[in-house]
Write a protein that holds these residues in place. Structure first.
Motif, PDB file in Angstrom:
ATOM      1  N   PHE A   1       6.374   6.626  -7.405  1.00 21.66           N
ATOM      2  CA  PHE A   1       5.648   7.782  -6.899  1.00 21.66           C
ATOM      3  C   PHE A   1       6.422   9.070  -7.146  1.00 21.66           C
ATOM      4  CE2 PHE A   1       4.296  10.772  -3.560  1.00 21.66           C
ATOM      5  CZ  PHE A   1       2.947  10.839  -3.877  1.00 21.66           C
ATOM      6  N   VAL A   2       7.719   9.022  -6.967  1.00 16.64           N
ATOM      7  CA  VAL A   2       8.552  10.193  -7.222  1.00 16.64           C
ATOM      8  C   VAL A   2       8.623  10.493  -8.715  1.00 16.64           C
ATOM      9  CG1 VAL A   2      10.902  11.111  -7.059  1.00 16.64           C
ATOM     10  CG2 VAL A   2       9.909   9.872  -5.117  1.00 16.64           C
ATOM     11  N   ARG A   3       8.768   9.449  -9.529  1.00 16.58           N
ATOM     12  CA  ARG A   3       8.935   9.630 -10.973  1.00 16.58           C
ATOM     13  C   ARG A   3       7.713  10.280 -11.620  1.00 16.58           C
ATOM     14  NH1 ARG A   3       8.349   4.758 -14.329  1.00 16.58           N
ATOM     15  NH2 ARG A   3       9.120   3.766 -12.439  1.00 16.58           N
ATOM     16  N   TYR A   4       6.518   9.946 -11.145  1.00 19.96           N
ATOM     17  CA  TYR A   4       5.307  10.481 -11.755  1.00 19.96           C
ATOM     18  C   TYR A   4       4.797  11.711 -11.007  1.00 19.96           C
ATOM     19  CZ  TYR A   4       5.164   6.283 -14.617  1.00 19.96           C
ATOM     20  OH  TYR A   4       5.470   5.282 -15.525  1.00 19.96           O
ATOM     21  N   SER A   5       5.692  12.591 -10.622  1.00 14.81           N
ATOM     22  CA  SER A   5       5.349  13.758  -9.819  1.00 14.81           C
ATOM     23  C   SER A   5       4.453  14.750 -10.554  1.00 14.81           C
ATOM     24  CB  SER A   5       6.619  14.467  -9.341  1.00 14.81           C
ATOM     25  OG  SER A   5       7.394  14.889 -10.452  1.00 14.81           O
ATOM     26  N   ASP A   6       4.410  14.676 -11.882  1.00 11.66           N
ATOM     27  CA  ASP A   6       3.567  15.590 -12.647  1.00 11.66           C
ATOM     28  C   ASP A   6       2.144  15.054 -12.818  1.00 11.66           C
ATOM     29  OD1 ASP A   6       4.566  13.512 -14.227  1.00 11.66           O
ATOM     30  OD2 ASP A   6       4.412  14.679 -16.083  1.00 11.66           O
ATOM     31  N   TYR A   7       1.854  13.866 -12.321  1.00 15.74           N
ATOM     32  CA  TYR A   7       0.511  13.292 -12.413  1.00 15.74           C
ATOM     33  C   TYR A   7      -0.360  13.804 -11.261  1.00 15.74           C
ATOM     34  CZ  TYR A   7       1.611   9.660 -15.924  1.00 15.74           C
ATOM     35  OH  TYR A   7       1.947   8.987 -17.067  1.00 15.74           O
ATOM     36  N   PRO A   8      -1.688  13.828 -11.440  1.00 16.13           N
ATOM     37  CA  PRO A   8      -2.575  14.060 -10.293  1.00 16.13           C
ATOM     38  C   PRO A   8      -2.348  12.968  -9.251  1.00 16.13           C
ATOM     39  CG  PRO A   8      -3.775  14.244 -12.359  1.00 16.13           C
ATOM     40  CD  PRO A   8      -2.431  13.681 -12.702  1.00 16.13           C
ATOM     41  N   LEU A   9      -2.651  13.281  -7.999  1.00 18.08           N
ATOM     42  CA  LEU A   9      -2.325  12.361  -6.908  1.00 18.08           C
ATOM     43  C   LEU A   9      -2.888  10.959  -7.111  1.00 18.08           C
ATOM     44  CD1 LEU A   9      -1.063  11.880  -4.127  1.00 18.08           C
ATOM     45  CD2 LEU A   9      -3.215  12.678  -3.109  1.00 18.08           C
ATOM     46  N   ALA A  10      -4.148  10.836  -7.486  1.00 21.45           N
ATOM     47  CA  ALA A  10      -4.759   9.517  -7.641  1.00 21.45           C
ATOM     48  C   ALA A  10      -4.023   8.685  -8.680  1.00 21.45           C
ATOM     49  CB  ALA A  10      -6.231   9.647  -8.028  1.00 21.45           C
ATOM     50  N   GLU A  11      -3.672   9.327  -9.807  1.00 23.82           N
ATOM     51  CA  GLU A  11      -2.957   8.616 -10.861  1.00 23.82           C
ATOM     52  C   GLU A  11      -1.542   8.242 -10.417  1.00 23.82           C
ATOM     53  OE1 GLU A  11      -6.450  10.287 -12.874  1.00 23.82           O
ATOM     54  OE2 GLU A  11      -5.084  11.025 -11.332  1.00 23.82           O
ATOM     55  N   ARG A  12      -0.900   9.087  -9.629  1.00 26.04           N
ATOM     56  CA  ARG A  12       0.439   8.767  -9.095  1.00 26.04           C
ATOM     57  C   ARG A  12       0.385   7.531  -8.211  1.00 26.04           C
ATOM     58  NH1 ARG A  12       3.391  13.715  -6.214  1.00 26.04           N
ATOM     59  NH2 ARG A  12       5.178  12.284  -6.356  1.00 26.04           N
ATOM     60  N   VAL A  13      -0.646   7.475  -7.383  1.00 22.01           N
ATOM     61  CA  VAL A  13      -0.804   6.333  -6.475  1.00 22.01           C
ATOM     62  C   VAL A  13      -1.003   5.049  -7.271  1.00 22.01           C
ATOM     63  CG1 VAL A  13      -2.376   5.296  -4.794  1.00 22.01           C
ATOM     64  CG2 VAL A  13      -1.596   7.649  -4.488  1.00 22.01           C
ATOM     65  N   VAL A  14      -1.820   5.111  -8.310  1.00 25.11           N
ATOM     66  CA  VAL A  14      -2.040   3.927  -9.151  1.00 25.11           C
ATOM     67  C   VAL A  14      -0.735   3.496  -9.814  1.00 25.11           C
ATOM     68  CG1 VAL A  14      -3.201   3.044 -11.205  1.00 25.11           C
ATOM     69  CG2 VAL A  14      -4.496   4.345  -9.514  1.00 25.11           C
TER      70      VAL A  14
ATOM     71  N   SER B   1       0.828  -1.198   0.000  1.00 23.00           N
ATOM     72  CA  SER B   1       0.000   0.000   0.000  1.00 23.00           C
ATOM     73  C   SER B   1       0.865   1.251   0.000  1.00 23.00           C
ATOM     74  CB  SER B   1      -0.926   0.020   1.226  1.00 23.00           C
ATOM     75  OG  SER B   1      -0.170   0.209   2.418  1.00 23.00           O
ATOM     76  N   ILE B   2       0.213   2.390  -0.233  1.00 19.81           N
ATOM     77  CA  ILE B   2       0.870   3.686  -0.194  1.00 19.81           C
ATOM     78  C   ILE B   2      -0.076   4.708   0.409  1.00 19.81           C
ATOM     79  CG2 ILE B   2       0.194   4.040  -2.616  1.00 19.81           C
ATOM     80  CD1 ILE B   2       2.562   5.984  -2.875  1.00 19.81           C
ATOM     81  N   VAL B   3       0.443   5.543   1.296  1.00 19.21           N
ATOM     82  CA  VAL B   3      -0.271   6.739   1.745  1.00 19.21           C
ATOM     83  C   VAL B   3       0.529   7.916   1.211  1.00 19.21           C
ATOM     84  CG1 VAL B   3      -1.246   5.652   3.800  1.00 19.21           C
ATOM     85  CG2 VAL B   3       0.944   6.827   3.976  1.00 19.21           C
ATOM     86  N   ALA B   4      -0.159   8.934   0.704  1.00 20.33           N
ATOM     87  CA  ALA B   4       0.564  10.015   0.040  1.00 20.33           C
ATOM     88  C   ALA B   4      -0.229  11.313   0.064  1.00 20.33           C
ATOM     89  CB  ALA B   4       0.874   9.633  -1.407  1.00 20.33           C
ATOM     90  N   ARG B   5       0.504  12.414  -0.127  1.00 23.74           N
ATOM     91  CA  ARG B   5      -0.093  13.754  -0.155  1.00 23.74           C
ATOM     92  C   ARG B   5       0.444  14.520  -1.350  1.00 23.74           C
ATOM     93  NH1 ARG B   5       1.828  18.691   1.889  1.00 23.74           N
ATOM     94  NH2 ARG B   5       0.202  20.228   2.401  1.00 23.74           N
ATOM     95  N   ASP B   6      -0.440  15.276  -2.000  1.00 21.74           N
ATOM     96  CA  ASP B   6      -0.052  16.160  -3.093  1.00 21.74           C
ATOM     97  C   ASP B   6       0.323  17.510  -2.492  1.00 21.74           C
ATOM     98  OD1 ASP B   6      -0.267  18.168  -5.225  1.00 21.74           O
ATOM     99  OD2 ASP B   6      -1.093  16.555  -6.439  1.00 21.74           O
ATOM    100  N   THR B   7       1.559  17.942  -2.680  1.00 21.95           N
ATOM    101  CA  THR B   7       2.032  19.183  -2.063  1.00 21.95           C
ATOM    102  C   THR B   7       1.386  20.422  -2.669  1.00 21.95           C
ATOM    103  OG1 THR B   7       3.924  19.241  -3.577  1.00 21.95           O
ATOM    104  CG2 THR B   7       4.261  18.188  -1.444  1.00 21.95           C
ATOM    105  N   ILE B   8       0.834  20.302  -3.871  1.00 27.58           N
ATOM    106  CA  ILE B   8       0.198  21.450  -4.526  1.00 27.58           C
ATOM    107  C   ILE B   8      -1.267  21.585  -4.120  1.00 27.58           C
ATOM    108  CG2 ILE B   8      -0.440  22.483  -6.736  1.00 27.58           C
ATOM    109  CD1 ILE B   8       2.042  21.164  -7.941  1.00 27.58           C
TER     110      ILE B   8
END
Length: 327
Positions: free
Chosen positions: A161-174, A33-40
């Protein structure tokens, strides 16, 4: 199950009972699993996959303006609501997780991650979690897994997760979940997955709490299905904005939003229909007619549907124009 495996299983449960920690009553959710936050945007998310039915019903927790929790391995669901309550009262993710772990007699079998609205993260992997088991924290995220094929799964999630930093958060998590599976994934295979996204600000309305709430309870390829559902959810975000535009009488915006949704799913009759409605309401009847004809040909119920719209004010055309469309 052969006799040897059955004996091992019985002895394992007996050993847990002997330790008097109660984990024999807890649900299995050996998973990643992953828990994450979008800084923007400040949005927070939990993404999870497991070879266990309906993993999203027990692993993923979140509250807008507060934080998110992933509780797995021998799941203690209390980490979810209790952790969110502590963070809602101003306790940091690290302090909240530390407190709950210290109070948990079954801590050695737990794997948990907390993330608060400020982006603080904390993870815990009990010493009795089945290998390969690990948690790894980065800026505004934590990835964790147990019972994996190898020790490459967790680093792969973090890297994605780091590599796809330009994606919206949900898409980054996927993308992080996809990377976990590509790196080996759960040693038992795949079955269910889930994704939740909550907002940056607290809300008093429970129905506004989760911005995205998707679950794949039982599927041969749950992450692929989760990705598909996320795309559908994005399309219906456009549809919802289109509905609001219709309600406000802004047919230009309605047409823009319905059109964006239809572009994502060009075979979806619902999206075609409402785009045509927006065109008709904008005085572009001739453009709307062939779209309506396509929809009516595929499903005659939509022809009946359009006759019910004028009384509600959703379709604002004359009786003659309506007759032209339905003939």
């Amino acid at each position: 199950m052969n006799r040897l495996l059955l004996l091992i299983f019985i002895l394992s449960l007996t050993n847990l009972q002997a330790q008097n920690i109660g984990v024999e009553k807890d649900a299995f959710a050996h998973t990643y699993s992953i828990v994450a936050r979008d800084t923007i945007t400040g949005e927070m998310a939990v993404g999870v996959q497991s070879h266990w039915f309906s993993v999203g019903s027990i692993v993923s927790w979140g509250k807008s303006g507060v934080g998110v929790v992933a509780t797995q391995s021998f799941v203690n669901p209390a980490y979810g609501p209790e952790g969110l309550e502590l963070m809602a009262n101003g306790v940091s993710a690290e302090q909240a997780l530390t407190q709950l772990v210290e109070e948990d007699e079954g801590r050695d079998f737990r794997q948990v991650a907390f993330l608060d609205a400020s982006g603080n993260v904390s993870g815990f992997t009990g010493k009795n979690c089945v290998e390969a088991a690990e948690d790894l924290q980065g800026k505004n995220f934590s990835v964790q897994a147990n019972m994996m094929v190898n020790d490459k799964v967790v680093p792969a999630m973090a890297e994605a997760f780091v590599r796809y930093s330009d994606y919206p958060l949900a898409e980054r998590v996927v993308e992080a979940l996809k990377a976990a599976q590509e790196a080996g994934g759960d040693i038992r295979g795949k079955q269910s997955a889930a994704l939740i996204v909550v907002g940056p600000e607290k809300t008093e309305n429970s129905w506004e709490d989760k911005k995205i709430d998707l679950r794949v309870d039982d599927h041969e390829n749950p992450i692929k299905e989760l990705s598909r559902l996320l795309k559908v959810a994005r399309a219906y975000e456009h549809m919802n904005r289109g509905d609001l535009a219709v309600e406000a009488g802004n047919m230009e915006n309605a047409l823009k939003e319905y059109g964006a949704a239809e572009k994502m799913f060009p075979d979806n009759l619902e999206m075609k229909f409402w785009k045509a409605v927006a065109l008709a309401n904008s005085g572009r009847i001739e453009e709307a007619k062939p779209i309506f004809n396509t929809v009516f040909k595929a499903d005659k119920n939509w022809k009946e549907m359009i006759t019910r719209l004028p009384p509600s004010g959703i379709l604002t055309i004359s009786e003659e124009e309506l007759k032209e469309i339905t003939e």
